[in-house]
Design an enzyme around this catalytic site. Structure first.
Site, PDB file in Angstrom:
ATOM      1  N   ASP A  40     102.515 140.353 -21.278  1.00  0.00           N
ATOM      2  CA  ASP A  40     102.750 141.724 -21.737  1.00  0.00           C
ATOM      3  C   ASP A  40     101.918 142.040 -22.984  1.00  0.00           C
ATOM      4  OD1 ASP A  40     103.898 144.226 -21.611  1.00  0.00           O
ATOM      5  OD2 ASP A  40     105.769 143.632 -22.600  1.00  0.00           O
ATOM      6  N   HIS A  57      93.782 145.400 -20.010  1.00  0.00           N
ATOM      7  CA  HIS A  57      93.998 144.618 -18.781  1.00  0.00           C
ATOM      8  C   HIS A  57      92.788 143.721 -18.511  1.00  0.00           C
ATOM      9  CE1 HIS A  57      97.573 146.860 -18.242  1.00  0.00           C
ATOM     10  NE2 HIS A  57      97.012 147.982 -17.819  1.00  0.00           N
ATOM     11  N   LEU A 151      97.749 121.901  -9.663  1.00  0.00           N
ATOM     12  CA  LEU A 151      98.574 123.029 -10.125  1.00  0.00           C
ATOM     13  C   LEU A 151      98.760 124.070  -9.026  1.00  0.00           C
ATOM     14  CD1 LEU A 151      99.808 124.705 -12.591  1.00  0.00           C
ATOM     15  CD2 LEU A 151      97.556 125.746 -12.750  1.00  0.00           C
TER      16      LEU A 151
HETATM   17  C1  IPE Z   1     106.559 143.373 -17.366  1.00  0.00           C
HETATM   18  O1  IPE Z   1     105.898 144.147 -18.294  1.00  0.00           O
HETATM   19  C2  IPE Z   1     105.771 143.327 -16.097  1.00  0.00           C
HETATM   20  C3  IPE Z   1     104.530 142.575 -16.152  1.00  0.00           C
HETATM   21  C4  IPE Z   1     104.115 141.857 -17.140  1.00  0.00           C
HETATM   22  C5  IPE Z   1     103.750 142.636 -14.944  1.00  0.00           C
HETATM   23  P1  IPE Z   1     106.222 145.693 -18.461  1.00  0.00           P
HETATM   24  O2  IPE Z   1     105.373 146.169 -19.572  1.00  0.00           O
HETATM   25  O3  IPE Z   1     106.089 146.390 -17.160  1.00  0.00           O
HETATM   26  O4  IPE Z   1     107.760 145.672 -18.850  1.00  0.00           O
HETATM   27  P2  IPE Z   1     108.620 146.697 -19.687  1.00  0.00           P
HETATM   28  O5  IPE Z   1     108.382 148.052 -19.098  1.00  0.00           O
HETATM   29  O6  IPE Z   1     108.125 146.625 -21.092  1.00  0.00           O
HETATM   30  O7  IPE Z   1     110.028 146.219 -19.555  1.00  0.00           O
HETATM   31  C1  IPE Z   2     101.086 143.998 -19.312  1.00  0.00           C
HETATM   32  O1  IPE Z   2     100.636 144.826 -20.304  1.00  0.00           O
HETATM   33  C2  IPE Z   2     100.350 144.205 -18.013  1.00  0.00           C
HETATM   34  C3  IPE Z   2     101.162 144.810 -16.952  1.00  0.00           C
HETATM   35  C4  IPE Z   2     102.420 145.150 -17.037  1.00  0.00           C
HETATM   36  C5  IPE Z   2     100.496 145.047 -15.702  1.00  0.00           C
HETATM   37  P1  IPE Z   2     101.146 146.316 -20.459  1.00  0.00           P
HETATM   38  O2  IPE Z   2     100.246 147.205 -19.692  1.00  0.00           O
HETATM   39  O3  IPE Z   2     102.586 146.422 -20.120  1.00  0.00           O
HETATM   40  O4  IPE Z   2     100.933 146.538 -22.021  1.00  0.00           O
HETATM   41  P2  IPE Z   2     101.899 147.263 -23.042  1.00  0.00           P
HETATM   42  O5  IPE Z   2     103.245 146.659 -22.888  1.00  0.00           O
HETATM   43  O6  IPE Z   2     101.886 148.720 -22.683  1.00  0.00           O
HETATM   44  O7  IPE Z   2     101.296 147.001 -24.363  1.00  0.00           O
HETATM   45 MG    MG Z   3     104.288 146.221 -21.186  1.00  0.00          MG
END
Ligand code: IPE
Ligand code: IPE
Ligand code: MG
Length: 273
Positions: A40, A57, A151
């Site tokens: 995240d 990303h 792995l």
């Molecule tokens: C969790 O992250 C999902 C992934 C890492 C793929 P999100 O950014 O979607 O989760 P929330 O919305 O903060 O709970």
């Molecule tokens: C995690 O990073 C990637 C996915 C959930 C696909 P985010 O896109 O959720 O990044 P933040 O949480 O908005 O910083």
């Molecule tokens: Mg996120």
């Protein structure tokens, strides 16, 4: 050299570096067998640099590469990475498309390296709604690495822990009806064998980056007794040293599984299956 890991990372980890300092602290006898990561913070990483979210990303893909490599060298058996949740479909179409394009690019670039390193590629999640190009690449990666015995990399894609449990229940009810089975006979093992992770050990360690203290619908059944480690690091900044730190922290924990003394053997939950 104090432990074999220094050999496994020879030529990769510089002498006198922080990586080496951390590697020396790892106990090779207590390496987690399954690590799951909620990757995240990509959007925030980009925002801090006044870049579009997609740049976060893209940068996150490098963290995936580094983490997979380090996990393989450490001899970790299973690494499960949360790449896209069913809830992530709520995001703007362009962001979703960019994420899928990055996944395709990652597989195309990395599948040969995965194979070379004996890493088996798998996915968990529902195939429905995934684009046919994404499915084709996933199938290819699964096929090409099917014989790899090192792995196992599980990418959670279009994944929801609740949906996974609902689907397991549906299958069990159908099975019970067909076999005229008594509901009392349904066990934890019956649920477990109907999950995407059937046959895999539960994660020993669940890592979440970007400081968020929640599980966001990830592996709800499987993390019953996982040790949770949250780092403030945003996913694109996560590197092998961060993985080492998480494992060092994990190795200091007492896993009691409800008992009053630390477990020395297999988890109680596994024994109950
Ligand atoms: C969790 O992250 C999902 C992934 C890492 C793929 P999100 O950014 O979607 O989760 P929330 O919305 O903060 O709970
Ligand atoms: C995690 O990073 C990637 C996915 C959930 C696909 P985010 O896109 O959720 O990044 P933040 O949480 O908005 O910083
Ligand atoms: Mg996120």
């Amino acid at each position: 050299m104090s432990n074999d890991f220094l050999k496994d990372f020879e030529g990769i980890v510089d002498s006198g570096s922080r990586d080496e300092f951390l590697l020396r602290q790892l106990d090779p006898a207590a390496i987690p067998s399954h690590i799951a990561i909620i990757m995240d913070g990509n959007g925030r990483w980009a925002a801090r640099r006044s870049l579009p979210r997609v740049a976060g990303h893209r940068a996150g893909a490098e963290s995936v590469r580094a983490t997979v490599e380090a996990a393989a060298r450490l001899g970790i058996r299973y690494l499960t990475l949360y790449a896209f949740s069913t809830e992530n479909w709520k995001r703007p179409r362009l962001e979703v498309e960019a994420l899928m394009a990055l996944l395709i690019e990652f597989i195309r670039k990395e599948v040969a390296t995965l194979k070379e390193n004996n890493i088996r590629f798998q996915t968990i999640g529902r195939d429905e709604r995934l684009d046919s190009v994404v499915m084709r690449e996933i199938d290819r990666a699964r096929r090409e690495t099917a014989a790899c015995t090192g792995l196992q990399l599980n990418v959670a894609l279009n994944y929801s822990g609740r949906c996974e449990i609902v689907e397991a229940c549906r299958r069990l009810v159908t099975e019970a009806l067909v076999r005229n089975q008594n509901p009392e006979d349904i066990t934890e093992h019956d649920i477990e064998r109907n999950l995407f992770t059937a046959g895999l050990p539960d994660p020993d360690l669940l890592i979440r980056t970007s400081g968020e203290m929640r599980v966001s619908n990830f592996l709800l059944w499987q993390i019953a007794y996982s040790e949770i480690y949250v780092t403030e690091k945003l996913w694109p900044d996560f590197r092998r040293a961060d993985l080492f730190e998480a494992i060092i922290d994990f190795q200091k924990r007492d896993r009691r599984y409800g008992d009053i003394k630390p477990a020395k053997t297999e988890p109680l939950v596994a024994n109950m299956k």
